[in-house]
Design a protein around this motif. Structure first.
Motif, short mmCIF file in Angstrom:
data_model
loop_
_atom_site.label_atom_id
_atom_site.label_comp_id
_atom_site.label_asym_id
_atom_site.label_seq_id
_atom_site.Cartn_x
_atom_site.Cartn_y
_atom_site.Cartn_z
N VAL A 25 -14.12 -2.22 2.09
CA VAL A 25 -12.86 -2.06 1.36
C VAL A 25 -11.74 -2.68 2.18
O VAL A 25 -11.67 -2.48 3.40
CB VAL A 25 -12.56 -0.57 1.10
N ARG A 26 -10.85 -3.41 1.52
CA ARG A 26 -9.66 -3.95 2.21
C ARG A 26 -8.47 -3.92 1.26
O ARG A 26 -8.64 -3.90 0.03
CB ARG A 26 -9.93 -5.37 2.71
N TRP A 27 -7.27 -3.90 1.83
CA TRP A 27 -6.05 -3.80 1.05
C TRP A 27 -4.89 -4.39 1.85
O TRP A 27 -5.08 -4.84 2.99
CB TRP A 27 -5.76 -2.34 0.67
N GLN A 28 -3.69 -4.36 1.26
CA GLN A 28 -2.50 -4.91 1.91
C GLN A 28 -1.35 -3.90 1.85
O GLN A 28 -1.36 -2.99 1.02
CB GLN A 28 -2.07 -6.21 1.23
N TYR A 29 -0.37 -4.12 2.73
CA TYR A 29 0.85 -3.32 2.68
C TYR A 29 1.55 -3.51 1.34
O TYR A 29 1.50 -4.60 0.77
CB TYR A 29 1.81 -3.75 3.78
N PRO A 30 2.23 -2.48 0.82
CA PRO A 30 3.04 -2.70 -0.38
C PRO A 30 4.15 -3.71 -0.09
O PRO A 30 4.72 -3.73 1.01
CB PRO A 30 3.61 -1.31 -0.70
N ALA A 31 4.46 -4.54 -1.07
CA ALA A 31 5.45 -5.60 -0.87
C ALA A 31 6.83 -5.02 -0.55
O ALA A 31 7.64 -5.68 0.10
CB ALA A 31 5.52 -6.48 -2.11
N SER A 32 7.11 -3.79 -0.99
CA SER A 32 8.43 -3.19 -0.77
C SER A 32 8.61 -2.67 0.64
O SER A 32 9.73 -2.30 1.02
CB SER A 32 8.65 -2.05 -1.77
N TRP A 33 7.55 -2.61 1.43
CA TRP A 33 7.65 -2.05 2.79
C TRP A 33 7.82 -3.17 3.80
O TRP A 33 6.92 -3.99 3.97
CB TRP A 33 6.40 -1.24 3.12
N PRO A 34 8.97 -3.24 4.49
CA PRO A 34 9.18 -4.32 5.48
C PRO A 34 8.16 -4.21 6.62
O PRO A 34 7.89 -3.12 7.10
CB PRO A 34 10.61 -4.07 5.99
N LYS A 35 7.63 -5.33 7.00
CA LYS A 35 6.61 -5.36 8.05
C LYS A 35 7.30 -5.45 9.41
O LYS A 35 7.45 -6.52 9.98
CB LYS A 35 5.66 -6.53 7.82
N GLU A 36 7.73 -4.29 9.91
CA GLU A 36 8.37 -4.20 11.21
C GLU A 36 7.47 -3.39 12.15
O GLU A 36 6.84 -2.42 11.71
CB GLU A 36 9.74 -3.52 11.09
N PRO A 37 7.40 -3.76 13.43
CA PRO A 37 6.48 -3.06 14.35
C PRO A 37 6.85 -1.59 14.57
O PRO A 37 5.99 -0.80 14.95
CB PRO A 37 6.60 -3.87 15.64
N HIS A 38 8.11 -1.22 14.35
CA HIS A 38 8.52 0.15 14.62
C HIS A 38 8.28 1.09 13.43
O HIS A 38 8.39 2.30 13.57
CB HIS A 38 10.00 0.19 15.00
N PHE A 39 7.96 0.53 12.27
CA PHE A 39 7.75 1.34 11.08
C PHE A 39 6.43 0.92 10.42
O PHE A 39 6.41 0.07 9.54
CB PHE A 39 8.91 1.19 10.10
N GLN A 40 5.37 1.52 10.90
CA GLN A 40 4.04 1.21 10.40
C GLN A 40 3.61 2.27 9.36
O GLN A 40 4.23 3.32 9.22
CB GLN A 40 3.03 1.16 11.54
N LEU A 41 2.53 1.96 8.67
CA LEU A 41 1.96 2.88 7.70
C LEU A 41 0.56 3.29 8.12
O LEU A 41 -0.14 2.55 8.82
CB LEU A 41 1.89 2.24 6.31
N LYS A 42 0.16 4.46 7.72
CA LYS A 42 -1.24 4.85 7.81
C LYS A 42 -1.77 5.01 6.37
O LYS A 42 -0.98 5.10 5.42
CB LYS A 42 -1.42 6.15 8.59
N PHE A 43 -3.08 5.04 6.24
CA PHE A 43 -3.67 4.99 4.90
C PHE A 43 -4.75 6.06 4.77
O PHE A 43 -5.34 6.49 5.77
CB PHE A 43 -4.27 3.61 4.63
N ARG A 44 -5.00 6.44 3.53
CA ARG A 44 -6.15 7.29 3.24
C ARG A 44 -6.89 6.70 2.05
O ARG A 44 -6.29 6.20 1.10
CB ARG A 44 -5.74 8.74 2.97
#
Length: 403
Positions: free
Chosen positions: A225-244
């Protein structure tokens, strides 16, 4: 509602009051001529200026002489006592000859209620708020939306005509708090709601995008399984996402779930040959706010275990070209995700056998050491006994014989 910051609350109320006054003035100046608004349950007076001093004045509603129950004429004016919503309509005033003296469209409704407001930030730079009316007023309604941060001037929460009953605050500070004012205005009056907003409490990313699920070759219990960040979320190193990740066979009702910080995952306990449904959600890496909604479902089926298939089915399912190109089932040094489930079981059995062999060797070594120790001890005791017997025998002999 204003106790946490009385000064800020007063400023917000004053700003809202000024905007409401301007809005009502614009409403009064720009509303359609011949329209009169009234409140349900109150007395409503429809004036006919040209009827004063005339006799035989008559009022009609929607062209008919039948008027709402409880209505009376006073000096040519029509008074509706405790008007009900059903009294809405087009009223006209006529002279004794049936000529129209004036006409008015009466719209009845209610004062605004306090709107219900909820806010959400899909990223750490902007937040949006939406609201629902406290009640249905049956009258034209406008909304005035403002916000204010501590020690900052008040600003407008920008409304988007394409998204009714919502507004957005741009260029926010993630660790700041804001107070939002949503004021509902109609021709009868206004009501407002104040809401304190903290960015880290309302952050809720959009669902991840580009979800792809595919079987792993020669691994009947695995799905990649693979996916991408939502386009609305800026890709900055200080604000990352985790996933489930949640997944299940279509024929089952319960979900399995895995959390990860990566943009891909390998499901290792899928059911061979069964179609699975997979979804993924996201949340701020530091656990602020809420989980996103689940992504759209994607379905995939792991490969069928060829070792468990009948020989005829296995031959039919695998062409000579595939057999020539694809790897064999023999153990190899490739990654574990490319091995079959049967080889995994064999590897486990071999590991258990090696462990049992070493355990048996340790036990035998301990047994040999104990046996050698006991043998040595027995030999020493025998030598000591022989020495003592010889000494006693010599003591019993005469001295002359000893010499």
């Amino acid at each position: 509602m204003c106790s946490p910051a009385p000064g800020l609350c007063r400023v917000m109320v004053l700003v809202a009051a000024a905007l409401v006054s301007a809005s009502v003035a614009a409403w009064e100046g720009g509303r359609e001529e011949g329209v009169q608004y009234g409140q349900v349950g109150a007395d409503v007076v429809l004036s006919c200026a040209d009827a004063h001093g005339r006799s035989g004045v008559e009022w009609r509603r929607d062209g008919a002489a039948a008027l709402p129950e409880g209505s009376v004429l006073q000096n040519g004016d029509l008074v509706l006592h405790r008007a009900v919503l059903a009294s809405t309509g087009a009223y006209s005033c006529h002279d004794g000859k049936g000529q129209i003296l004036c006409s008015v469209s009466l719209q009845l409704g209610y004062l605004p209620g306090i709107p219900s407001v909820a806010c959400r930030a899909s990223d750490y730079e902007n937040f949006s708020c939406s609201w629902t009316p406290g009640l249905e007023t049956f009258l034209p309604t406008r909304y005035i939306t403002t916000y204010r941060a501590k020690n900052s001037p008040a600003g407008l929460c920008v409304q988007d005509p394409a998204r009714p009953r919502s507004c957005t605050v741009h260029k926010c500070e993630f660790w700041s708090s804001y107070r939002l004012n949503v004021t509902e205005v109609n021709p009868l009056g206004s009501r407002y709601r104040l809401l304190d907003v903290t960015m880290q409490a309302i952050i809720k990313p959009d669902p991840p995008e580009g979800l792809v699920v595919e079987p792993v070759p020669w691994a009947p219990r695995r799905l990649r399984v693979r996916w991408q960040y939502p386009a609305s979320w800026p890709k900055e190193p200080h604000f990352q996402l985790k996933f489930r990740l949640q997944y299940r066979p279509i024929v089952h009702g319960s979900w399995s779930m895995v959390e990860t910080v990566n943009l891909s995952e390998v499901i290792t306990d899928a059911f061979s040959g069964l179609e699975h449904v997979v979804q993924v959600g996201a949340k701020d890496f530091l656990d602020a706010g809420n989980w996103s909604e689940w992504s759209a479902e994607v379905r995939a089926t792991p490969e069928t275990d060829i070792l468990t298939m009948p020989r005829a089915e296995a031959t039919a399912a695998t062409s000579p070209e595939q057999l020539a190109e694809e790897p064999s089932l023999a153990p190899n040094a490739g990654p574990i995700e490319d091995r079959s489930d049967s080889l995994e079981k064999a590897a486990i059995l071999v590991s258990l056998g090696i462990f049992a062999f070493f355990l048996l060797a340790v036990v035998l070594a301990i047994a040999v050491l104990v046996w050698l120790r006991r043998r040595k001890t027995s030999k020493d005791e025998t030598q000591k006994h022989d020495f003592l017997a010889a000494a006693v025998h010599m003591k019993a002999l005469p001295k002359a014989q000893i010499l």
